[in-house]
Design a protein around this motif. Structure first.
Motif, PDB file in Angstrom:
ATOM      1  N   LYS A   1       0.838  -1.210   0.000  1.00 25.72           N
ATOM      2  CA  LYS A   1       0.000   0.000   0.000  1.00 25.72           C
ATOM      3  C   LYS A   1       0.865   1.250   0.000  1.00 25.72           C
ATOM      4  N   LEU A   2       1.885   1.217   0.847  1.00 28.27           N
ATOM      5  CA  LEU A   2       2.751   2.392   0.948  1.00 28.27           C
ATOM      6  C   LEU A   2       3.412   2.677  -0.397  1.00 28.27           C
ATOM      7  N   LYS A   3       3.835   1.621  -1.072  1.00 33.63           N
ATOM      8  CA  LYS A   3       4.467   1.808  -2.386  1.00 33.63           C
ATOM      9  C   LYS A   3       3.500   2.460  -3.365  1.00 33.63           C
ATOM     10  N   ILE A   4       2.298   1.922  -3.430  1.00 38.14           N
ATOM     11  CA  ILE A   4       1.313   2.433  -4.386  1.00 38.14           C
ATOM     12  C   ILE A   4       0.921   3.872  -4.052  1.00 38.14           C
ATOM     13  N   LEU A   5       0.684   4.131  -2.773  1.00 36.06           N
ATOM     14  CA  LEU A   5       0.117   5.431  -2.406  1.00 36.06           C
ATOM     15  C   LEU A   5       1.178   6.522  -2.238  1.00 36.06           C
ATOM     16  N   ALA A   6       2.438   6.125  -2.104  1.00 35.87           N
ATOM     17  CA  ALA A   6       3.513   7.117  -2.132  1.00 35.87           C
ATOM     18  C   ALA A   6       3.821   7.432  -3.580  1.00 35.87           C
ATOM     19  N   ASP A   7       3.814   6.404  -4.401  1.00 31.16           N
ATOM     20  CA  ASP A   7       4.066   6.579  -5.822  1.00 31.16           C
ATOM     21  C   ASP A   7       3.052   7.540  -6.442  1.00 31.16           C
ATOM     22  N   ALA A   8       1.786   7.406  -6.041  1.00 34.19           N
ATOM     23  CA  ALA A   8       0.736   8.244  -6.609  1.00 34.19           C
ATOM     24  C   ALA A   8       0.791   9.678  -6.076  1.00 34.19           C
ATOM     25  N   ALA A   9       1.401   9.861  -4.901  1.00 33.74           N
ATOM     26  CA  ALA A   9       1.415  11.197  -4.295  1.00 33.74           C
ATOM     27  C   ALA A   9       2.638  11.998  -4.690  1.00 33.74           C
ATOM     28  N   LYS A  10       3.620  11.348  -5.325  1.00 35.64           N
ATOM     29  CA  LYS A  10       4.903  12.017  -5.517  1.00 35.64           C
ATOM     30  C   LYS A  10       4.856  13.149  -6.541  1.00 35.64           C
ATOM     31  N   TYR A  11       3.786  13.220  -7.317  1.00 33.65           N
ATOM     32  CA  TYR A  11       3.713  14.308  -8.289  1.00 33.65           C
ATOM     33  C   TYR A  11       3.239  15.618  -7.662  1.00 33.65           C
ATOM     34  N   ASP A  12       2.858  15.526  -6.403  1.00 34.33           N
ATOM     35  CA  ASP A  12       2.563  16.746  -5.666  1.00 34.33           C
ATOM     36  C   ASP A  12       3.893  17.310  -5.222  1.00 34.33           C
ATOM     37  N   VAL A  13       4.258  18.498  -5.719  1.00 36.02           N
ATOM     38  CA  VAL A  13       5.635  18.936  -5.480  1.00 36.02           C
ATOM     39  C   VAL A  13       5.819  19.696  -4.179  1.00 36.02           C
ATOM     40  N   SER A  14       4.728  20.103  -3.551  1.00 41.74           N
ATOM     41  CA  SER A  14       4.882  20.838  -2.309  1.00 41.74           C
ATOM     42  C   SER A  14       5.671  19.995  -1.310  1.00 41.74           C
ATOM     43  N   CYS A  15       6.705  20.567  -0.719  1.00 38.19           N
ATOM     44  CA  CYS A  15       7.527  19.786   0.192  1.00 38.19           C
ATOM     45  C   CYS A  15       7.817  20.571   1.457  1.00 38.19           C
ATOM     46  N   SER A  16       7.307  21.767   1.550  1.00 36.28           N
ATOM     47  CA  SER A  16       7.656  22.634   2.661  1.00 36.28           C
ATOM     48  C   SER A  16       7.161  22.086   3.988  1.00 36.28           C
ATOM     49  N   SER A  17       7.954  22.282   5.019  1.00 35.51           N
ATOM     50  CA  SER A  17       7.508  21.924   6.363  1.00 35.51           C
ATOM     51  C   SER A  17       7.723  23.121   7.282  1.00 35.51           C
ATOM     52  N   SER A  18       7.734  24.299   6.685  1.00 33.24           N
ATOM     53  CA  SER A  18       8.085  25.492   7.460  1.00 33.24           C
ATOM     54  C   SER A  18       6.869  26.362   7.744  1.00 33.24           C
ATOM     55  N   GLY A  19       7.079  27.331   8.592  1.00 35.96           N
ATOM     56  CA  GLY A  19       6.079  28.372   8.778  1.00 35.96           C
ATOM     57  C   GLY A  19       5.096  28.137   9.898  1.00 35.96           C
ATOM     58  N   SER A  20       5.161  26.954  10.544  1.00 41.13           N
ATOM     59  CA  SER A  20       4.216  26.741  11.629  1.00 41.13           C
ATOM     60  C   SER A  20       4.844  27.129  12.961  1.00 41.13           C
ATOM     61  N   LYS A  21       4.002  27.515  13.897  1.00 36.91           N
ATOM     62  CA  LYS A  21       4.543  27.830  15.220  1.00 36.91           C
ATOM     63  C   LYS A  21       3.996  26.868  16.270  1.00 36.91           C
ATOM     64  N   ARG A  22       3.528  25.722  15.826  1.00 37.53           N
ATOM     65  CA  ARG A  22       2.987  24.723  16.742  1.00 37.53           C
ATOM     66  C   ARG A  22       4.085  24.230  17.684  1.00 37.53           C
ATOM     67  N   LYS A  23       3.793  24.193  18.960  1.00 38.72           N
ATOM     68  CA  LYS A  23       4.821  23.822  19.944  1.00 38.72           C
ATOM     69  C   LYS A  23       4.458  22.538  20.649  1.00 38.72           C
ATOM     70  N   ASN A  24       5.475  21.846  21.127  1.00 41.44           N
ATOM     71  CA  ASN A  24       5.251  20.624  21.891  1.00 41.44           C
ATOM     72  C   ASN A  24       4.635  20.968  23.242  1.00 41.44           C
ATOM     73  N   ASN A  25       3.617  20.182  23.624  1.00 41.78           N
ATOM     74  CA  ASN A  25       2.986  20.456  24.922  1.00 41.78           C
ATOM     75  C   ASN A  25       3.315  19.368  25.931  1.00 41.78           C
ATOM     76  N   GLY A  26       4.491  18.789  25.814  1.00 40.65           N
ATOM     77  CA  GLY A  26       4.906  17.782  26.776  1.00 40.65           C
ATOM     78  C   GLY A  26       4.775  16.365  26.263  1.00 40.65           C
ATOM     79  N   SER A  27       4.364  16.190  25.020  1.00 42.53           N
ATOM     80  CA  SER A  27       4.280  14.832  24.498  1.00 42.53           C
ATOM     81  C   SER A  27       5.256  14.647  23.345  1.00 42.53           C
ATOM     82  N   ILE A  28       4.774  14.717  22.118  1.00 46.93           N
ATOM     83  CA  ILE A  28       5.706  14.500  21.008  1.00 46.93           C
ATOM     84  C   ILE A  28       5.453  15.489  19.883  1.00 46.93           C
TER      85      ILE A  28
END
Lengths: 254, 418
Positions: B7-34
């Motif tokens: 499943k992971l192979k199929i569904l990663a393969d199908a999603a890879k044409y989405d080029v957005s890769c950013s993981s920046s700009g959030s200010k979400r902070k850890n509240n003592g867990s993960i």
């Protein structure tokens, strides 16, 4: 010219600065104990690390610059580059004497080298945030082995502590033989002898892995492969982003 | 092979044409867990094609009721289909995150049954991650066009970024390859979310513990080279979206042929327009960080970006009257427009010249691309040129020096230079 021999720690480095001003000796060459070889003709003096003296220098720097700029000296020190460290000494002397922020004088060699070293250390720090790969052991601890170009482990502790608050983790620098252990309440520095260090490296199979560890490593590897677009293959770019020396620590490249 | 890996192979393969890769700009902070979203974002790995991997980018399913010609997951395409369960996505995300493989989750989906049914499932995943796993890492969710406002609103409380793809830059282009879709169904939710973001922002001034709502903003993506839009048209659309929906990013995805059964699209085997895509990103960068307007970047008479040289250099060559610029007196805004000098070097120049006028050897050491910048600047020890340097000559000089980049150009264009 006089040689100051210090213990190689950042505190020791700051004590050398203290000594320079105390003895009004500004033409000083820094040498660590480890590499020091007595030279019959050279003048040398051993500088003993003293917490109080180091703190006075650091406080002085914080006052002359600001807290973050003062910390840049620590960052540059972690490069372990003797030229950068020698330059840093020269810069601190100038800052205390002239009372101006000469660190921004990028047209001048020492300041430029300082900022370039800072950038290199910063890049390595960023890479370690990205390239550390934890493996879960059967007792629930997540451990990672690294060998960064510069001694950046002290610079990433805060990052991982904030990120993984609810899991026990250990990051071990096998090049410098020490690691950081977080036990859900706080961090501690640990030193492991080379023999024991071999024991935590999973290839030796001394550590018992969590039952699911292999499964998730395998899933990550296959994800990594599936997300690649063959029609756009560009190995030159790939290697620029992930230099080969990091590969043995990356699950997806093993 | 375990089913989950398949499943992971199929569904990663199908999603890879989405080029957005950013993981920046959030200010979400850890509240003592993960989990703790890094404001600057982190790329944890890079694929062999050189793109960064920062998020686990997957589709919930590649079953789809639509039949868009440019999409691998379209109904009529003969590919293997799969769907994750809610728990599978949660487990993968948590286990990858705990091992520091990823910065977070990028979740998209083909549309099964209808928009709301699909959106509701996506919502269950993000809700579970936040509330049950107490996960504070990054989540980028693709909004399903046509999903109801309540579901989108609810999802916005759990995710960091949302996006919807424009797919094809113009409405006419889109109609050619995906008759069931239109730009309105993209604009509407983007506007809705933008509206909510600004509402939350103004409320947060009154309420102390404000909930986060899409803190990292929205983005979109356009496929380039599938349909005949010009670079000018593409950049105008991007500019419109930056202005009107305050998007954080517009991504440009060079079309990779995936099917031969549609003669409107480039045939299989056609190389993706990588240089063009790169030039569009450079142009986009100039709009966002260098204060350039679209009509400064693309010449009205030509409508296409120059493939041989970057858009900033092309602009400078069209404006010989503005050069040379004196490094020792010009302001920041002017210096960043010099080819070969970026924002960081410009900042260094401004700081360094407080200590004295800068000379050529200093500039060379400071990390600017001197070989390129030299034709556009004067510094303390510049030799004064009598008369104007011809920009055609400058262009030829620079091209000669950067032979390395030439080999990536399409063949027929290379032949002009040999």
């Amino acid at each position: 010219m006089i040689q100051y021999i210090y213990d190689g720690s950042f505190g020791g480095f700051l004590c050398c600065v203290f000594e320079c001003f105390e003895r009004r000796e500004f033409d000083v060459q820094l040498i660590t104990e480890k590499v020091f070889a007595p030279d019959f003709f050279a003048l040398s003096k051993t500088i003993v690390s003293d917490k109080a003296k180091a703190k006075r220098v650091l406080d002085g720097l914080t006052k002359s610059l600001d807290a973050s700029r003062a910390k840049d000296f620590f960052r540059v020190f972690l490069s372990e580059d003797p030229i950068a460290i020698q330059n840093a000494l020269g810069l601190i002397i100038q800052i205390f004497q002239k009372k101006e922020n000469i660190l921004e004088n990028y047209g001048e060699e020492k300041a430029l080298y300082f900022s370039q070293t800072l950038k290199k250390v910063g890049r390595e720090r960023h890479r370690m945030k990205a390239f550390i790969r934890f493996e879960k052991s059967s007792n629930g601890m997540f451990f990672a082995v690294i060998a960064p170009d510069f001694n950046v482990l002290p610079l990433i502790i805060d990052f991982f502590t904030k990120r993984y608050t609810d899991q026990t983790w250990l990051i071990y620098d096998e090049k410098r033989h020490y690691g950081i252990l977080y036990d859900k309440t706080g961090i501690s520095e640990i030193e492991i002898s080379e023999l024991d260090a071999n024991a935590i490296i999973p290839s030796n199979e001394v550590v018992v892995l969590d039952l699911e560890e292999q499964k998730y490593q395998q899933l990550w590897k296959s994800y990594f492969k599936s997300t690649n677009i063959e029609a756009r293959k560009n190995m030159k770019l790939h290697l620029r982003h992930v230099p080969k020396r990091y590969w043995r620590y990356l699950t997806e490249k093993k | 092979m375990e089913r989950i890996e398949e499943k992971l192979k199929i569904l990663a393969d199908a999603a890879k044409y989405d080029v957005s890769c950013s993981s920046s700009g959030s200010k979400r902070k850890n509240n003592g867990s993960i989990g703790d979203a890094s404001f600057s974002g982190i790329c944890h790995s890079y694929t062999e094609d050189g793109r960064c991997v920062s998020l686990l980018k997957i589709l919930l399913t590649n079953h789809c009721i639509y039949d868009c010609a440019f999409c691998v997951s379209r109904k009529s395409n003969d590919v293997r289909r799969a769907a994750f369960t809610v728990q599978e996505v949660v487990d993968l995300t948590m286990n990858f995150y705990r091992r520091n493989y990823i910065e977070g989750l990028f979740l998209s989906s083909g549309i099964f049954k209808n928009a709301d049914y699909t959106m509701e499932r996506l919502l269950r995943i993000v809700k579970k991650l936040r509330t049950e796993e107490r996960y504070n890492g990054y989540i980028h969710l693709k909004t399903i066009p046509g999903a109801s406002g309540e579901l989108i609103q609810d999802a916005g409380l759990y995710v960091d970024r949302m996006s919807i793809n424009l797919e094809i830059p113009t409405e006419e282009g889109l109609k050619m390859v995906a008759p069931e879709k239109d730009h309105a169904s993209v604009r509407k939710p983007l506007a809705f979310v933008q509206n909510q973001i600004s509402n939350f922002k103004s409320e947060s001034k009154l309420i102390k513990h404000k909930p986060l709502f899409v803190p990292a903003g929205q983005s979109t993506q356009m496929v380039v080279g599938a349909t005949p839009e010009s670079d000018l048209e593409i950049l105008k659309v991007a500019d419109d979206f930056y202005q009107n929906y305050k998007l954080k990013r517009v991504y440009y995805s060079g079309y990779i042929p995936i099917s031969s059964d549609n003669n409107l699209l480039p045939a299989i085997g056609t190389r993706p327009p990588l240089i063009r895509e790169n030039r569009l990103y450079q142009a986009d960068w100039l709009m966002r960080f260098y204060d350039f307007k679209v009509d400064e970047i693309v010449h009205e008479s030509k409508h296409q970006l120059d493939l041989e040289i970057d858009p900033k250099l092309a602009w400078a060559l069209r404006h010989p009257e503005l050069f040379p610029i004196d490094i020792n007196t010009a302001n920041f805004r002017t210096i960043i427009r010099i080819p070969g000098i970026g924002r960081q070097s410009a900042m260094k120049i401004i700081k360094a010249r407080q200590f004295g006028r800068l000379h050529e050897y200093q500039l060379r050491k400071m990390g600017i691309a001197y070989n390129r910048a030299q034709y556009f600047i004067t510094c303390a020890d510049s030799i004064i040129n009598i008369g104007h340097t011809s920009m055609d000559w400058v262009r030829a000089q620079i091209l000669q020096q950067s032979k390395a980049s030439q080999k990536y150009l399409p063949q027929q264009q290379l032949s002009l230079f040999v």
